[in-house]
Design a protein around this motif. Structure first.
Motif, PDB file in Angstrom:
ATOM      1  N   PHE A  88       0.693  -0.823  -0.337  1.00 39.47           N
ATOM      2  CA  PHE A  88      -0.096  -0.167  -0.082  1.00 39.47           C
ATOM      3  C   PHE A  88       0.676   1.411   0.344  1.00 39.47           C
ATOM      4  O   PHE A  88       1.567   2.134   0.897  1.00 39.47           O
ATOM      5  CB  PHE A  88      -1.234  -0.019   0.902  1.00 39.47           C
ATOM      6  CG  PHE A  88      -1.943  -1.477   1.228  1.00 39.47           C
ATOM      7  CD1 PHE A  88      -2.944  -0.856   1.075  1.00 39.47           C
ATOM      8  CD2 PHE A  88      -1.599  -2.029   2.342  1.00 39.47           C
ATOM      9  CE1 PHE A  88      -3.821  -2.421   0.120  1.00 39.47           C
ATOM     10  CE2 PHE A  88      -2.747  -3.335   2.018  1.00 39.47           C
ATOM     11  CZ  PHE A  88      -2.944  -3.366   1.343  1.00 39.47           C
ATOM     12  N   LEU A  89       0.910   2.258  -0.924  1.00 42.01           N
ATOM     13  CA  LEU A  89       1.952   3.067  -1.481  1.00 42.01           C
ATOM     14  C   LEU A  89       0.844   4.786  -0.539  1.00 42.01           C
ATOM     15  O   LEU A  89       0.092   4.712  -1.211  1.00 42.01           O
ATOM     16  CB  LEU A  89       1.960   3.245  -2.446  1.00 42.01           C
ATOM     17  CG  LEU A  89       3.309   4.652  -2.598  1.00 42.01           C
ATOM     18  CD1 LEU A  89       4.277   4.283  -2.496  1.00 42.01           C
ATOM     19  CD2 LEU A  89       2.634   4.952  -4.949  1.00 42.01           C
ATOM     20  N   PHE A 226       3.485   4.332 -11.636  1.00 43.54           N
ATOM     21  CA  PHE A 226       4.269   3.858 -10.271  1.00 43.54           C
ATOM     22  C   PHE A 226       5.047   2.521 -11.087  1.00 43.54           C
ATOM     23  O   PHE A 226       4.789   1.752 -12.508  1.00 43.54           O
ATOM     24  CB  PHE A 226       3.028   2.887  -9.539  1.00 43.54           C
ATOM     25  CG  PHE A 226       2.293   3.772  -9.591  1.00 43.54           C
ATOM     26  CD1 PHE A 226       2.798   4.535  -7.751  1.00 43.54           C
ATOM     27  CD2 PHE A 226       0.572   3.679  -9.545  1.00 43.54           C
ATOM     28  CE1 PHE A 226       1.451   4.802  -7.734  1.00 43.54           C
ATOM     29  CE2 PHE A 226      -0.086   4.706  -9.016  1.00 43.54           C
ATOM     30  CZ  PHE A 226       0.330   5.284  -7.520  1.00 43.54           C
ATOM     31  N   LEU A 227       5.884   1.781 -10.786  1.00 41.58           N
ATOM     32  CA  LEU A 227       7.045   0.894 -11.265  1.00 41.58           C
ATOM     33  C   LEU A 227       7.498   0.172  -9.847  1.00 41.58           C
ATOM     34  O   LEU A 227       7.885   0.232  -9.135  1.00 41.58           O
ATOM     35  CB  LEU A 227       8.263   1.827 -11.668  1.00 41.58           C
ATOM     36  CG  LEU A 227       9.532   1.415 -11.851  1.00 41.58           C
ATOM     37  CD1 LEU A 227       9.516   1.406 -13.544  1.00 41.58           C
ATOM     38  CD2 LEU A 227      10.833   2.626 -11.720  1.00 41.58           C
ATOM     39  N   ILE A 274       9.944  -0.376  -6.127  1.00 41.76           N
ATOM     40  CA  ILE A 274       8.249  -0.162  -5.951  1.00 41.76           C
ATOM     41  C   ILE A 274       7.637   0.925  -4.810  1.00 41.76           C
ATOM     42  O   ILE A 274       7.684   0.953  -4.338  1.00 41.76           O
ATOM     43  CB  ILE A 274       8.131  -1.785  -5.064  1.00 41.76           C
ATOM     44  CG1 ILE A 274       8.700  -3.459  -5.324  1.00 41.76           C
ATOM     45  CG2 ILE A 274       6.851  -1.604  -4.865  1.00 41.76           C
ATOM     46  CD1 ILE A 274       8.483  -3.833  -4.173  1.00 41.76           C
ATOM     47  N   GLY A 275       7.666   1.642  -6.154  1.00 40.80           N
ATOM     48  CA  GLY A 275       6.697   3.156  -5.640  1.00 40.80           C
ATOM     49  C   GLY A 275       7.120   3.986  -7.000  1.00 40.80           C
ATOM     50  O   GLY A 275       6.221   3.234  -8.264  1.00 40.80           O
ATOM     51  N   PRO A 276       6.819   4.890  -6.958  1.00 43.12           N
ATOM     52  CA  PRO A 276       5.837   5.986  -7.939  1.00 43.12           C
ATOM     53  C   PRO A 276       7.319   6.379  -8.940  1.00 43.12           C
ATOM     54  O   PRO A 276       8.056   6.447  -8.975  1.00 43.12           O
ATOM     55  CB  PRO A 276       5.970   7.402  -7.084  1.00 43.12           C
ATOM     56  CG  PRO A 276       6.272   7.386  -5.642  1.00 43.12           C
ATOM     57  CD  PRO A 276       6.644   5.859  -4.848  1.00 43.12           C
ATOM     58  N   ASN A 428       2.129  11.961 -18.247  1.00 45.80           N
ATOM     59  CA  ASN A 428       2.846  10.926 -17.719  1.00 45.80           C
ATOM     60  C   ASN A 428       3.708  11.059 -16.355  1.00 45.80           C
ATOM     61  O   ASN A 428       3.870  10.313 -15.497  1.00 45.80           O
ATOM     62  CB  ASN A 428       3.994  10.184 -17.842  1.00 45.80           C
ATOM     63  CG  ASN A 428       2.889   9.544 -19.627  1.00 45.80           C
ATOM     64  OD1 ASN A 428       1.563   8.462 -19.415  1.00 45.80           O
ATOM     65  ND2 ASN A 428       2.814   9.184 -20.540  1.00 45.80           N
ATOM     66  N   ALA A 429       3.728  12.162 -16.074  1.00 43.22           N
ATOM     67  CA  ALA A 429       4.205  13.038 -14.654  1.00 43.22           C
ATOM     68  C   ALA A 429       3.682  12.526 -13.643  1.00 43.22           C
ATOM     69  O   ALA A 429       2.347  13.192 -13.319  1.00 43.22           O
ATOM     70  CB  ALA A 429       4.235  14.520 -15.413  1.00 43.22           C
ATOM     71  N   TYR A 430       4.176  11.940 -12.488  1.00 47.38           N
ATOM     72  CA  TYR A 430       3.715  11.713 -11.508  1.00 47.38           C
ATOM     73  C   TYR A 430       3.413  13.253 -10.664  1.00 47.38           C
ATOM     74  O   TYR A 430       2.497  13.035  -9.542  1.00 47.38           O
ATOM     75  CB  TYR A 430       4.068  11.167 -10.226  1.00 47.38           C
ATOM     76  CG  TYR A 430       4.195   9.976  -9.491  1.00 47.38           C
ATOM     77  CD1 TYR A 430       3.085   9.213 -10.035  1.00 47.38           C
ATOM     78  CD2 TYR A 430       4.423  11.013  -8.190  1.00 47.38           C
ATOM     79  CE1 TYR A 430       2.678   9.116  -7.894  1.00 47.38           C
ATOM     80  CE2 TYR A 430       4.115  10.684  -7.023  1.00 47.38           C
ATOM     81  CZ  TYR A 430       3.085   9.990  -6.817  1.00 47.38           C
ATOM     82  OH  TYR A 430       2.402   9.464  -5.225  1.00 47.38           O
ATOM     83  N   GLU A 431       4.973  14.281 -10.898  1.00 43.24           N
ATOM     84  CA  GLU A 431       4.687  15.109 -10.230  1.00 43.24           C
ATOM     85  C   GLU A 431       3.226  16.085 -10.232  1.00 43.24           C
ATOM     86  O   GLU A 431       2.844  16.391  -9.507  1.00 43.24           O
ATOM     87  CB  GLU A 431       5.665  16.083 -10.990  1.00 43.24           C
ATOM     88  CG  GLU A 431       6.853  15.213 -10.407  1.00 43.24           C
ATOM     89  CD  GLU A 431       8.053  14.552 -11.322  1.00 43.24           C
ATOM     90  OE1 GLU A 431       8.878  13.874 -11.448  1.00 43.24           O
ATOM     91  OE2 GLU A 431       6.769  13.862 -11.695  1.00 43.24           O
ATOM     92  N   LEU A 432       2.556  15.469 -11.377  1.00 40.47           N
ATOM     93  CA  LEU A 432       1.294  16.726 -11.616  1.00 40.47           C
ATOM     94  C   LEU A 432      -0.128  15.966 -11.689  1.00 40.47           C
ATOM     95  O   LEU A 432      -1.303  16.741 -11.359  1.00 40.47           O
ATOM     96  CB  LEU A 432       1.227  16.709 -13.462  1.00 40.47           C
ATOM     97  CG  LEU A 432       2.255  18.153 -13.702  1.00 40.47           C
ATOM     98  CD1 LEU A 432       2.464  18.073 -14.718  1.00 40.47           C
ATOM     99  CD2 LEU A 432       2.418  19.277 -13.078  1.00 40.47           C
ATOM    100  N   ARG A 433      -0.180  14.513 -10.911  1.00 46.23           N
ATOM    101  CA  ARG A 433      -0.743  13.602 -10.310  1.00 46.23           C
ATOM    102  C   ARG A 433      -1.433  14.467  -8.977  1.00 46.23           C
ATOM    103  O   ARG A 433      -0.574  14.321  -8.019  1.00 46.23           O
ATOM    104  CB  ARG A 433      -0.628  12.333  -9.960  1.00 46.23           C
ATOM    105  CG  ARG A 433      -1.481  11.806  -9.996  1.00 46.23           C
ATOM    106  CD  ARG A 433      -0.786  10.525  -9.913  1.00 46.23           C
ATOM    107  NE  ARG A 433      -1.016   9.298  -8.597  1.00 46.23           N
ATOM    108  CZ  ARG A 433      -2.575   8.659  -8.443  1.00 46.23           C
ATOM    109  NH1 ARG A 433      -3.585   8.962  -9.310  1.00 46.23           N
ATOM    110  NH2 ARG A 433      -2.663   7.654  -7.227  1.00 46.23           N
TER     111      ARG A 433
END
Length: 522
Positions: A88-89, A226-227, A274-276, A428-433
Motif C-alpha cells: 500500500f503506497l 508506478f514502477l 517499488i513506488g511512484p 505521464n508525469a507523476y509530479e502533476l498527479r
C-alpha cells in the motif's frame, strides 16, 4: 491557406497518435479482478491490527501474514513463497490522502514455487523480515530490508550446503507481477498501459514474452504512474524470463544453477524499487553497488552511489527530450508560483512571445490572402476549363501580391512537437498527479469534470478562425466551424493542464491577431 493548415494539423495529429498506437504501450483486453477493487479502497490510516487482509488466492487463507509500515509504504508479507502480498503506497500529498495497492493480482518479490517458508523474528529490527526454508541439501535464508523515506527494498539470500560433499543448487528465482496496481481512477486504462521494460544505457526497451539477459541497469513492470523493477547492482541475478499470467505481464529474474563446495555458504542480493514514477525523485536515486545486508536506503547524497537512471522509465513520448525540458521548466516556475496550473499558463505566455515573429508573419499572410480572394475567384471562373493555366495564374497573383499560402501552416507545425511533448508530459508525469489549479480544477493530469475549459478553448479557437478566415468562401466557412468543434471534442477527455495551455494559447493568439490586423489595415 486555412484548408492546408487544417489538413496539416489533422495529418500531424494522425501521425503522432499513430506512432503512439503502434510504438507505444500495446492494448490488452481488460481482466476482471474483483479482489483488486476491495484491497484498493483502503483507508490511508491502516491499523497494525489489520494483518489478515484479503488474500490474492484462496490457498493463502491459512498462511500467516504480518505487516511492516514505513513512512511511505505499508507492506504485508506472507510466508507463502516469502513474498509481499500487499503493498500500500501512501499518497498523503494528494488532497484525499489515499493509499494505492500496487499488488494487482499476485505477489511481489516472491520465490516462485517454493511453498511455505518459516519466519524468524528479529529483535529491534522493525524494518526487517527474515524467512527460512530447507531445500534438500541446502538451508536458505531470505531477508527483506525496508527503510523510512525510501521505496527501495533490499533482498539478501544466504544459502548453506548442509553436506560434506560438493552439491549443485537449482538456483533462485524472484518475480514481480502479474501486472502492477494503480489508482482506482486509472484502472480502466491500466491493463493497456502495463509494460515489461528494461534499460541498459541508450533507451528503454519493451520486453515481449521470452528469455533475456539481465540488462546493465534495471528491468521490471510499470504503468502510467508506478514502477516495480529490479536494479542491477551485482551479477548475482543474470537471467530474465517474461511471460503472461491471466493476460497480465509477469517477470522473473534468476541466478541459474549454483555449485557449492562441501559445507560452503554463499550470499546473493538484489535491490528492488517499488513506488511512484516521479521523474524528479527517480532521477535523484543512487544505490550502493556493494550491499552488506544493512537496511536499504535512498543514498541520494552519497558520492559513491551509482545512478540506476530509473527516471528513464517515465514515458515522455515521441518528443521525449522536449517533454523532459517542459517538466524541468514547470518545476522551475513552480518554485515561484507554488501552483502547476499557473506555471503552465506562464509557459504558454513565454512560448507565444518566442513564436510571435512566426505568428505575426502568419497573420499578415492570412490578411493578405483575404485581400486577394476576389481576384482568385475571378481567375477560377476565367480558367475553369484549364486547371493548369488557372494554377499558374493563381501563383503569379500570389507572387505579385507578396502572398505565401503556406506560411500560415508554419507556426502551427512548429508548435506541434511542443504541444505533443506537453501532452505526454502532463499525462505521464507523476509530479502533476493530483496537482490543483483553481476552483473546480483539482487535478491537472485529469480531464475537466465539467468540460468548461474545453468549451472555452473551442470558443477561443472559433474566434481565432473567424478573424483569419475569408467568410465568403463556403469551404473556409466549413473549416471555420468544424476545426474548433473537432478540437473541442478531442480535448474533452484530455488533461485539464493541457487544456489550460491550449486555452491560454488561443486567447493570446486572438490578441496577437487583433493587433496585427489592426496594423495591416492602418
Amino acid at each position: 491557406m486555412e484548408k492546408r493548415t487544417f489538413l496539416a494539423i489533422i495529418l500531424s495529429l494522425v501521425i503522432l497518435f499513430g506512432w503512439q498506437w503502434f510504438f507505444g504501450p500495446k492494448s490488452r483486453r481488460p481482466v476482471t479482478t474483483p479482489a483488486v477493487t476491495d484491497t484498493r479502497e483502503v483507508s490511508p490510516a491502516i491499523s497494525p491490527r489489520q494483518k489478515n487482509l484479503a488474500p490474492a488466492i484462496p490457498s493463502q487463507k491459512s498462511v500467516a501474514k504480518f505487516q511492516i509500515e514505513t513512512d511511505n509504504v505499508i507492506y504485508v508479507l506472507s510466508m507463502d513463497e516469502a513474498s509481499i502480498v500487499n503493498c500500500f503506497l501512501k499518497e498523503e500529498r494528494l488532497k484525499e490522502k489515499t493509499t494505492v495497492e500496487l499488488v494487482l493480482n499476485g505477489k511481489l518479490l516472491n520465490d516462485k514455487n517454493t511453498g511455505i517458508w518459516s519466519n524468524i523474528l528479529t529483535k529491534n529490527q522493525s524494518y526487517q523480515a527474515t524467512f527460512v526454508r530447507s531445500a534438500g541439501d541446502f538451508d536458505i535464508e531470505k531477508t527483506f530490508y525496508f527503510s523510512n523515506g525510501s521505496y527501495l527494498v533490499d533482498i539478501k539470500y544466504t544459502i548453506s550446503n548442509k553436506t560434506k560433499s560438493p552439491q549443485s543448487f537449482e538456483g533462485l528465482t524472484l518475480s514481480v507481477g502479474p501486472g502492477l496496481g494503480t489508482d482506482v481512477k486509472e484502472l480502466k486504462e491500466n491493463i493497456r498501459l502495463l509494460r515489461v521494460i528494461s534499460y541498459s544505457q541508450k533507451k528503454v526497451e519493451k520486453l515481449k514474452p521470452g528469455d533475456y539477459q539481465f540488462p546493465l541497469k534495471w528491468a521490471g513492470i510499470d504503468n502510467r504512474y508506478f514502477l516495480s523493477v529490479f536494479l542491477r547492482t551485482n551479477d548475482d541475478f543474470k537471467n530474465i524470463k517474461v511471460e503472461k499470467a491471466e493476460k497480465l505481464p509477469l517477470m522473473e529474474i534468476s541466478t541459474g544453477k549454483i555449485d557449492f563446495l562441501p559445507s560452503e555458504k554463499k550470499s546473493f542480493s538484489t535491490i528492488a524499487y517499488i513506488g511512484p514514477k516521479g521523474y524528479t525523485h527517480l532521477k535523484g536515486i543512487k544505490v550502493d553497488p556493494v550491499r552488506s545486508g544493512t537496511s536499504c536506503y535512498d543514498t541520494s547524497n552519497r558520492v559513491d552511489g551509482l545512478k540506476p537512471n530509473l527516471e528513464k522509465a517515465v514515458d515522455f513520448g515521441f518528443f521525449g527530450d522536449l517533454g523532459e525540458l517542459a517538466l524541468s521548466a514547470l518545476n522551475y516556475i513552480y518554485k515561484f508560483t507554488h501552483n502547476y496550473g499557473w506555471a503552465i499558463f506562464i509557459i504558454s505566455v513565454i512560448l507565444n512571445i518566442i513564436f510571435y515573429p512566426l505568428s505575426k508573419k502568419s497573420f499578415t499572410s492570412a490578411q493578405k490572402m483575404k485581400s486577394v480572394q476576389e481576384d482568385v475567384k475571378a481567375l477560377q471562373v476565367k480558367y475553369k476549363s484549364d486547371h493548369k493555366k488557372m494554377n499558374s495564374e493563381t501563383w503569379a497573383l500570389y507572387k505579385a501580391k507578396g502572398v505565401n499560402p503556406f506560411s500560415g501552416c508554419l507556426p502551427m507545425l512548429v508548435q506541434l512537437p511542443i504541444f505533443w511533448a506537453l501532452f505526454t508530459m502532463l499525462r505521464n508525469a507523476y509530479e502533476l498527479r493530483g496537482a490543483p489549479f483553481i476552483f473546480w480544477i483539482t487535478d491537472l493530469s485529469a480531464k475537466d469534470p465539467y468540460y468548461i475549459l474545453p468549451i472555452l478553448m473551442g470558443g477561443g479557437m472559433f474566434l481565432q478562425q473567424w478573424m483569419s478566415t475569408n467568410t465568403a468562401d463556403p469551404t473556409q466557412k466549413q473549416m471555420m466551424i468544424m476545426m474548433p468543434i473537432i478540437f473541442t471534442v478531442m480535448f474533452l477527455g484530455f488533461p485539464s493542464g493541457l487544456v489550460i495551455y491550449w486555452l491560454t494559447n488561443s486567447i493570446i493568439t486572438v490578441l496577437e491577431q487583433w493587433l496585427v490586423f489592426k496594423k495591416v489595415k492602418a
